[in-house]
Design an enzyme around this catalytic site. Structure first.
Site, PDB file in Angstrom:
ATOM      1  N   ASN A  64       0.974  -1.234   0.154  1.00 25.38           N
ATOM      2  CA  ASN A  64       0.131   0.095  -0.085  1.00 25.38           C
ATOM      3  C   ASN A  64       0.971   1.142  -0.033  1.00 25.38           C
ATOM      4  O   ASN A  64       1.377   1.600   0.938  1.00 25.38           O
ATOM      5  CB  ASN A  64      -0.869  -0.115   1.284  1.00 25.38           C
ATOM      6  N   ARG A  66      -2.421  -2.058  -3.532  1.00 23.86           N
ATOM      7  CA  ARG A  66      -3.686  -1.302  -3.324  1.00 23.86           C
ATOM      8  C   ARG A  66      -3.599  -0.012  -4.209  1.00 23.86           C
ATOM      9  O   ARG A  66      -2.584   0.626  -4.461  1.00 23.86           O
ATOM     10  CB  ARG A  66      -3.664  -0.714  -1.973  1.00 23.86           C
ATOM     11  N   HIS A  77     -12.488   3.050  -0.551  1.00 21.65           N
ATOM     12  CA  HIS A  77     -12.365   2.090   0.812  1.00 21.65           C
ATOM     13  C   HIS A  77     -13.180   0.806   0.145  1.00 21.65           C
ATOM     14  O   HIS A  77     -13.499  -0.013   1.178  1.00 21.65           O
ATOM     15  CB  HIS A  77     -13.255   2.673   2.002  1.00 21.65           C
ATOM     16  N   GLY A 123      -9.825   8.784   7.162  1.00 22.50           N
ATOM     17  CA  GLY A 123     -10.870   8.858   5.952  1.00 22.50           C
ATOM     18  C   GLY A 123     -12.247   8.225   6.703  1.00 22.50           C
ATOM     19  O   GLY A 123     -11.852   6.992   7.034  1.00 22.50           O
ATOM     20  N   ARG A 127     -10.882  16.013   6.175  1.00 27.34           N
ATOM     21  CA  ARG A 127     -11.887  16.307   5.160  1.00 27.34           C
ATOM     22  C   ARG A 127     -12.999  16.835   5.376  1.00 27.34           C
ATOM     23  O   ARG A 127     -13.705  16.098   6.577  1.00 27.34           O
ATOM     24  CB  ARG A 127     -11.808  15.034   4.213  1.00 27.34           C
ATOM     25  N   MET A 178      -9.780  11.142  17.078  1.00 22.62           N
ATOM     26  CA  MET A 178     -11.065  11.094  17.917  1.00 22.62           C
ATOM     27  C   MET A 178     -10.782  10.751  19.316  1.00 22.62           C
ATOM     28  O   MET A 178     -11.656  11.105  20.187  1.00 22.62           O
ATOM     29  CB  MET A 178     -12.108   9.785  17.364  1.00 22.62           C
ATOM     30  N   GLU A 222      -8.014  -4.902   5.319  1.00 23.54           N
ATOM     31  CA  GLU A 222      -7.913  -4.412   3.820  1.00 23.54           C
ATOM     32  C   GLU A 222      -7.006  -5.247   3.106  1.00 23.54           C
ATOM     33  O   GLU A 222      -6.864  -5.782   1.990  1.00 23.54           O
ATOM     34  CB  GLU A 222      -7.680  -2.818   3.538  1.00 23.54           C
TER      35      GLU A 222
END
Ligand code: ADP
Length: 401
Positions: A10, A94, A183, A215, A244, A286, A387
């Site tokens: 990635n 990816r 995603h 994201g 974003r 967060m 992923e």
């Protein structure tokens, strides 16, 4: 001996994350990342997961992606997992944007690479780094299948009514302006894993997936097929994210240009890098926002509430899109870890069939789990995303087909 290992890469603009998996038993052999490529303070963290090797960290300048991948190859070789091993079956890359051309994993040849390059204008922040990773990996093991797995692919099944913006049709066509979604490997993996958690086949269930990382995106998946998602032409649309803005009135851009005198590049940077949670309160993590809000910090509280408000709107919208919802599932950094976000997002949605078991919601666990009450019509779940495993699974299926 059949080759059953897949190296997943990635490649970001200044980083490369990698995992080496053995698809014979879906185990991880090594994981790691190189960050701050091109700076003096580059760092490689490598962790072998077999053979009792220790996690290693190397610091010092790594000039470019070529040097980064050679350093990774050397670390893998030191653990007896070298890229020259006959057990390596393929390298999976990816790739963020596959446009309308790539809707499934694709073995990369010169023509495919040129097409991925032609999509750079649609993903100027991401595809160039993905291409660099592909070129370097091809130079190291050009004889192996190099497979691209696209972040957009899972969303290619969206009906036109969900994929189109209400723009002048000829202009949209000319500039490939439509909703692609991102995603996708995560939404694919998590929606399938949620069906398994419910003891059902993917075809039998309708799921709303909330991928809340730095994201963030939501998707509506009907019987295993994506029918809507919150990201659009680029990953900027939709939910409030770390940096974003997500959805806004497009006229905000004209206003900032005409009245504020900002350039297009400045507005691009503002909306992608200085907005979202960071823009609202100065933090994009967060954990920090929850801590500050807990201490009564008003802007952190507002950031949290704005984030949750948008999330609720998407749960409502996708409930309407799907008609019948079997599960709402939270995943990625925030979704997997922030019980307070899950609680607030579901709060007040009993009419939609959602009710949390607050005790179950508070439990921290790496396992897929249900957090709804026994009697709720719609299951609410936490399913950790993976992923890399999804990419390796798709790559291995392709090269052994
Ligand atoms: P990426 O999109 O970079 O892959 P992740 O899915 O790893 O991101 O999510 C990263 C985000 O997850 C962090 O920025 C942080 O906001 C959030 N996060 C991680 N752990 C916690 C936690 N324990 N509580 C709340 N938020 C968390």
């Amino acid at each position: 001996m059949t080759a059953s290992r897949v190296l997943v890469l990635n490649s970001g603009s200044s980083s490369v994350k990698y995992q080496l998996l053995d698809m014979a038993d879906r185990s991880r052999l090594a994981v790691g990342l190189v960050e701050r490529i091109g700076e003096e303070t580059s760092r490689l963290v490598h962790e072998p997961l077999i053979g009792g090797g220790e996690k290693r960290e190397l610091s010092g300048p790594i000039a470019d992606h070529g040097a980064a991948l050679r350093a990774v190859a050397a670390e893998l070789a030191a653990d007896g997992l070298g890229l020259d091993s006959p057990e390596l079956a393929a390298v999976g890359h990816r790739v963020v944007h596959g446009g309308t051309r790539f809707t499934r994993p694709t073995v990369i040849d010169d023509e495919v690479l040129a097409e991925i390059r032609s999509l750079v204008p649609l993903a100027p922040l991401h595809n160039p780094a993905n291409i660099t990773g592909i070129e370097v990996a091809r130079s190291l093991r050009g004889d192996l299948p190099q497979v691209a797995v696209f972040d957009t692919a899972f969303h290619s099944t969206m009906p036109e009514s969900a994929a189109r913006y209400a723009l002048d049709a000829a202009t949209a066509e000319k500039y490939a302006v439509r909703r692609y979604g991102f995603h996708g490997t995560s939404h694919a993996y998590v929606s399938r894993a949620t069906a398994a958690l419910l003891g059902k086949a993917p075809e039998e269930v309708n799921v709303i997936v909330l991928h809340l990382g730095n994201g963030a995106s939501a998707s509506a998946v009907r019987g295993g097929v994506c029918v809507d998602t919150s990201m659009g032409l680029t990953p900027l649309e939709g939910l409030v994210m770390g940096t974003r803005s997500g959805d806004l009135d497009p006229a905000v851009i004209f206003h900032l240009a005409r009245v504020g005198g900002l350039s297009i590049d400045e507005i691009d940077a503002l909306l992608n890098k200085k907005s979202g949670l960071l823009g609202l309160c100065g933090d994009n993590d967060m954990r920090e926002i929850l801590r500050r809000a807990g201490e009564g910090d008003a802007s952190a509280r507002l950031a949290f509430e704005t984030y949750v408000h948008r999330l609720k709107k998407y749960i409502g919208a996708y409930s309407a899109v799907l008609g019948r919802v079997d599960a709402v599932v939270f995943t990625a950094g925030v979704g997997e870890n922030a019980a307070a976000v899950r609680e607030a997002a579901v709060d007040g949605l009993a009419e939609l069939g959602l009710a949390l078991d607050l005790e179950a919601n508070a439990v921290r666990s790496p396992e897929p789990r249900l957090i709804s009450t026994e009697y709720a019509r719609v299951a609410v779940a936490v399913v950790p995303t993976d992923e890399e495993l999804e990419i390796a699974t798709q790559v291995y299926a392709l090269v052994t087909a």
